[in-house]
Every structure is written in C-alpha cells, then in structure tokens.
Design an enzyme around this catalytic site. Structure first.
Site, PDB file in Angstrom:
ATOM      1  N   GLY A 109       2.241   2.526   2.425  1.00 26.97           N
ATOM      2  CA  GLY A 109       3.664   2.499   3.202  1.00 26.97           C
ATOM      3  C   GLY A 109       4.918   2.029   2.232  1.00 26.97           C
ATOM      4  O   GLY A 109       5.805   2.723   2.022  1.00 26.97           O
ATOM      5  N   GLY A 141       0.664  -1.184   0.072  1.00 26.55           N
ATOM      6  CA  GLY A 141       0.114   0.079  -0.155  1.00 26.55           C
ATOM      7  C   GLY A 141       0.869   1.409   0.084  1.00 26.55           C
ATOM      8  O   GLY A 141       1.920   1.323  -0.556  1.00 26.55           O
ATOM      9  N   TYR A 182     -12.798   2.612  14.045  1.00 31.48           N
ATOM     10  CA  TYR A 182     -11.959   2.961  13.047  1.00 31.48           C
ATOM     11  C   TYR A 182     -11.666   4.548  13.036  1.00 31.48           C
ATOM     12  O   TYR A 182     -10.838   5.311  13.294  1.00 31.48           O
ATOM     13  CB  TYR A 182     -12.119   2.617  11.471  1.00 31.48           C
ATOM     14  CG  TYR A 182     -10.997   3.046  10.555  1.00 31.48           C
ATOM     15  CD1 TYR A 182      -9.832   2.309  10.735  1.00 31.48           C
ATOM     16  CD2 TYR A 182     -11.574   3.893   9.331  1.00 31.48           C
ATOM     17  CE1 TYR A 182      -8.959   2.818   9.681  1.00 31.48           C
ATOM     18  CE2 TYR A 182     -10.395   4.262   8.661  1.00 31.48           C
ATOM     19  CZ  TYR A 182      -9.189   3.771   8.844  1.00 31.48           C
ATOM     20  OH  TYR A 182      -8.352   4.259   8.008  1.00 31.48           O
TER      21      TYR A 182
END
Length: 287
Positions: free
Chosen positions: A16, A14, A153
């Site tokens: 990162g 992703g 979340y």
C-alpha cells in the site's frame, strides 16, 4: 495521474505504501487512509508529490462511516489494499471475525459509502490464497466451528474477488463507467506475514522473504496495473513470473469458486445485511 484524487487504504506500510508512493510521484493527490495516523504521516513524509493522511479503521464500521462522511469531492481511484493475515482468532469492533471483517466487510462498506463519488476505478487487493478459500454462509464469522486462521484468510481473499465481480456487474447494470478490478501481489516481503502469533510461522516467513519474495515496490506493481492499465472491468492482475509469486504484472486467472456468480450475489446480499450498507446506484443494478 496529475490532478487525480486517489485513496489507498493501509498505505502506511508494505505494498500500500509502495502504491501510494508511485501514484503520488506520478502527480496524483494521494490520501493515505490508515488506522495509525502517526505511521501514516511518517510514510507520507517520505513520499514525493501531494499526500494527505486520514484515519480509517476498517475493523470498525463506525470509523468507516466517519471517513466516508468526511469526504468531499470526487475520487478518481479507490484502492482497497489494507488487510490482516492469519492472526489468532480476533473480532472487529462489530463482532466480525477479524480477517473477514477487515479484508472484506470493511472494504465492502467503504466502497459503497464512497461509490457515488468514484469516477474512475475501484481496485481491491486479493491473494493467491483465495484458491484455498470457500464461503461458509452458515458460519462466516467462525462462531461455531474451530478456528483455522489460514482458512479464514482464504475465505476473506475469495470474498475480495467475488465482491469485485459483483460490484462490476452492478456498475455495468447501473450504466456506470466506473471499473472494478482486483490484484494480488504474489509474494512480497512486508510486515503482513508477522502477525500470526506463531514463532515458527515468523521464522518460516523470514526465510521465505529472503529466498522468494520480491520487495514491496514489486508487490505493488499488479495493484498499479489494475489501477491504470487499459483492461476491462473485473480484471485480476498478478505477477507474471515464478508461479505468480514475482515478476512483471499481467492478467491472471482465478479459482472456479471465484467465478461463481450466484455465490457472489448471495455474498453481496449478506454483506449488505451485516454492514447495513447498500449499493447506492439504483435498484435496477441489483436485479
């Protein structure tokens, strides 16, 4: 970035991975701090420049302590990127609700354990979903109320912004030149959306990824902007186009809840109690 030392959590996939690739390509020595080192090595092998893979499980405070204890040398840039999104109710090794424990508490402990070695910036990845969040100090870990994955979340992503603000306040009070910034990727097509355990959610994510999302490299741009742009501490970067979901990065706003300094201080105190990790740069900064 030549010669600079960078840590990126969750860098095996992703945004990162995209941020780590860009920083390594710009000359930095990039440490991919990942739970699955095999996936980390696969990601690192496809990157230019100088990379290194180290194990870090943010859902385990023991792993966080081990990673920090093994670190030697300065850190120019710490990117708190790793995260989980809307899984079924799960708990970390220490009993915390998985999203709050990983997205906030794990990074809170990691940052404070490494902070005396950080010389440049700490960048923490939040989300536009912080706007849906609230900090429930009576039940942070969803032990009494019915579990709502999206609300959990939102709480964790709001905590990321409150952490950034309070960290910058403490750094400034301690006389440190280190900056704490935050970023959000907008809507990026990554595997983060596919851990809900819901077939319907997976189908919606597939469609949204095709119609709206930018790729992981585009999603990483706000993180990189927060890491290297000439901006003040406690800045929040996000995409500049289409409702902050895609486009070139810029400074963006945050919810009123994310600006609450008293909640930020209280969350910090509670996080210290839960993790047994303290701000290392002096009592004066905590006042």
């Amino acid at each position: 970035m030549t010669g600079r030392s960078v840590i990126v959590t969750g860098a095996n996939s992703g945004i990162g991975r995209a941020a780590a690739r860009a920083l390594a390509g710009a000359g930095a020595h990039v440490v991919l701090a990942v739970r699955d080192t095999d996936k980390g090595r696969t990601a690192a092998a496809a990157m230019p420049g100088e990379t290194e893979v180290r194990r870090l499980d943010l859902a385990s405070l023991a792993s966080v302590h081990e990673f920090a204890a093994d670190w030697d040398g300065n850190i120019d840039l710490l990117i708190n990127n790793a995260g989980v999104m809307v899984p079924p109710l799960s708990r970390t090794a220490d009993g915390f609700e998985l999203q709050f424990g990983t997205n906030h508490l794990g990074h809170f402990a990691l940052t404070n354990l490494l902070l005396e070695r950080v010389t440049g910036r700490v960048v923490t990845v939040s989300s536009t979903m912080h706007r849906t969040g609230s900090i429930d100090f009576d039940d942070l870990n969803w032990e009494r109320k019915p579990y709502k994955a999206w609300r959990a979340y939102g709480q964790s992503k709001l905590a990321n912004l409150l952490f950034t603000s309070e960290l910058q306040r403490r750094l400034s009070a301690a006389g440190s030149a280190v900056l704490a910034n935050a970023a959000h990727p907008g809507y990026a097509s990554t595997n983060l959306q596919f851990h809900s355990g819901s077939r319907l959610m997976d189908l919606v994510s597939v469609a949204a990824n095709r119609l709206i999302a930018q790729d992981e490299a585009g999603g990483a741009l706000p993180t990189l902007y927060a890491a290297v742009a000439d901006i003040p501490g406690d800045s929040f970067a996000g995409p500049g186009g289409f409702m902050e979901q895609r486009g070139a990065p810029k400074l963006v706003g945050r919810s009123s809840a994310a600006k609450d300094t008293e909640v930020a201080r209280h969350l910090w105190d509670v996080s210290e109690e839960l993790t047994s990790v303290r701000f290392p740069l002096g009592a004066r900064a905590a006042a």
